[in-house]
Design a protein around this motif. Structure first.
Motif, PDB file in Angstrom:
ATOM      1  N   HIS A 133       0.832  -1.205   0.000  1.00 32.79           N
ATOM      2  CA  HIS A 133       0.000   0.000   0.000  1.00 32.79           C
ATOM      3  C   HIS A 133       0.862   1.248   0.000  1.00 32.79           C
ATOM      4  N   LEU A 146      -2.834   7.311  -7.701  1.00 29.70           N
ATOM      5  CA  LEU A 146      -3.597   6.300  -8.428  1.00 29.70           C
ATOM      6  C   LEU A 146      -3.529   6.560  -9.930  1.00 29.70           C
ATOM      7  N   LEU A 149      -0.167   5.488 -11.235  1.00 28.65           N
ATOM      8  CA  LEU A 149      -0.100   4.028 -11.372  1.00 28.65           C
ATOM      9  C   LEU A 149      -0.785   3.569 -12.654  1.00 28.65           C
ATOM     10  N   PHE A 155       4.645   0.915  -8.691  1.00 27.91           N
ATOM     11  CA  PHE A 155       4.080   1.027  -7.340  1.00 27.91           C
ATOM     12  C   PHE A 155       5.186   1.229  -6.306  1.00 27.91           C
ATOM     13  N   PRO A 199      -4.323  -1.879  -8.431  1.00 31.32           N
ATOM     14  CA  PRO A 199      -4.448  -0.947  -7.311  1.00 31.32           C
ATOM     15  C   PRO A 199      -5.873  -0.427  -7.163  1.00 31.32           C
ATOM     16  N   ILE A 211      -3.691   3.734  -1.068  1.00 30.80           N
ATOM     17  CA  ILE A 211      -3.809   3.023  -2.337  1.00 30.80           C
ATOM     18  C   ILE A 211      -3.333   1.603  -2.044  1.00 30.80           C
ATOM     19  N   GLU A 213      -2.875  -2.571  -3.109  1.00 33.13           N
ATOM     20  CA  GLU A 213      -2.766  -3.580  -4.169  1.00 33.13           C
ATOM     21  C   GLU A 213      -2.581  -4.950  -3.544  1.00 33.13           C
TER      22      GLU A 213
END
Length: 258
Positions: A133, A146, A149, A155, A199, A211, A213
């Protein structure tokens, strides 16, 4: 024959008594009892495993005794500072004794341990998730990350640069394998519903905006009760002790000077 038996009994008694009465050491005629040595070793299981552990404890007690005798000889026990420290030490010892007595009188049952274990297993759920995260303070920051990404930025690089969770940021945002019960509800809900390697967010918690993932999932295997029993029992005892203290406080007249 009867007289000989009495004499022999007296001799046996004379030799057997000192086995129990002999002190661990004497310092200027003052005895250091074996019970004190055993008490210290019982309080320190790791120390008890060391080579020459008993000798170490005896030597430390001798040091304490010679220093204590010196303090007595020089009237140090009468100083206000030492009196205050002795008073605090006495209060702490009595408080510890009260807790120990209460816990002993209110033992944690195996049913209590089993119920606590069952709750733990239920909280783990059926899966665990490999998660990373990025945590930031504001939603606009999270929205920008975001978007970056989605535009193809890595990331791990964004986590290292922007995340205020410095512990995970140093590892590219990696949190490792977690179960939902380990994290706050909004984070857990996002983890349980997120697709793999995509994400999601921003997810707001009391810590900021995340955020998140999910990189992989796998079935969770809870540890066996036998491996957790001692820890669960200790936690339940701590909870009981805390309730005991809380109950005593509720019945006491307490005035705090501001």
């Amino acid at each position: 024959m009867k007289l000989r038996a009495v004499v022999l009994a007296g001799i046996v008694g004379a030799f057997s008594l000192p086995v129990f009465a002999t002190p661990a050491a004497t310092v200027n005629g003052h005895a250091i009892d074996n019970s004190q040595v055993q008490e210290i070793m019982g309080m320190s299981p790791d120390l008890a495993k060391e080579p020459n552990a008993r000798e170490q404890v005896v030597q430390n007690l001798i040091n304490m005794e010679v220093l204590s005798q010196y303090a007595d000889q020089h009237g140090l026990a009468q100083s206000p500072d030492v009196q205050e420290r002795l008073s605090l030490a006495k209060r702490q010892i009595l408080a510890d004794a009260a807790i120990e007595s209460y816990v002993k009188a209110h033992p944690v049952s195996q049913t209590d341990v089993q119920n606590a274990y069952n709750k733990f297993v239920a909280a783990m759920g059926k899966k665990e998730y490999e998660v990373r995260h990025i945590l930031v303070k504001t939603k606009p920051e999270a929205d920008k990350i975001l978007a970056d990404l989605k535009a193809g930025q890595k990331f791990s690089k964004l986590a290292e640069k922007y995340s205020i969770d410095k512990g995970s940021a140093a590892h590219g945002g990696e949190l490792g394998w977690i179960v939902p019960g380990m994290v706050v509800p909004p984070f857990a809900e996002a983890v349980e519903t997120a697709p793999i390697d995509k994400p999601v967010g921003p997810v707001q918690t009391q810590f900021g905006y995340h955020i998140i993932e999910v990189q992989a999932t796998r079935p969770v295997t809870p540890p066996a009760l036998s491996s957790m029993q001692a820890r669960i029992k200790a936690q339940l005892q701590q909870q009981e002790a805390a309730k005991f203290v809380s109950d005593l406080r509720s019945k006491a007249s307490i005035n705090i000077t501001k």
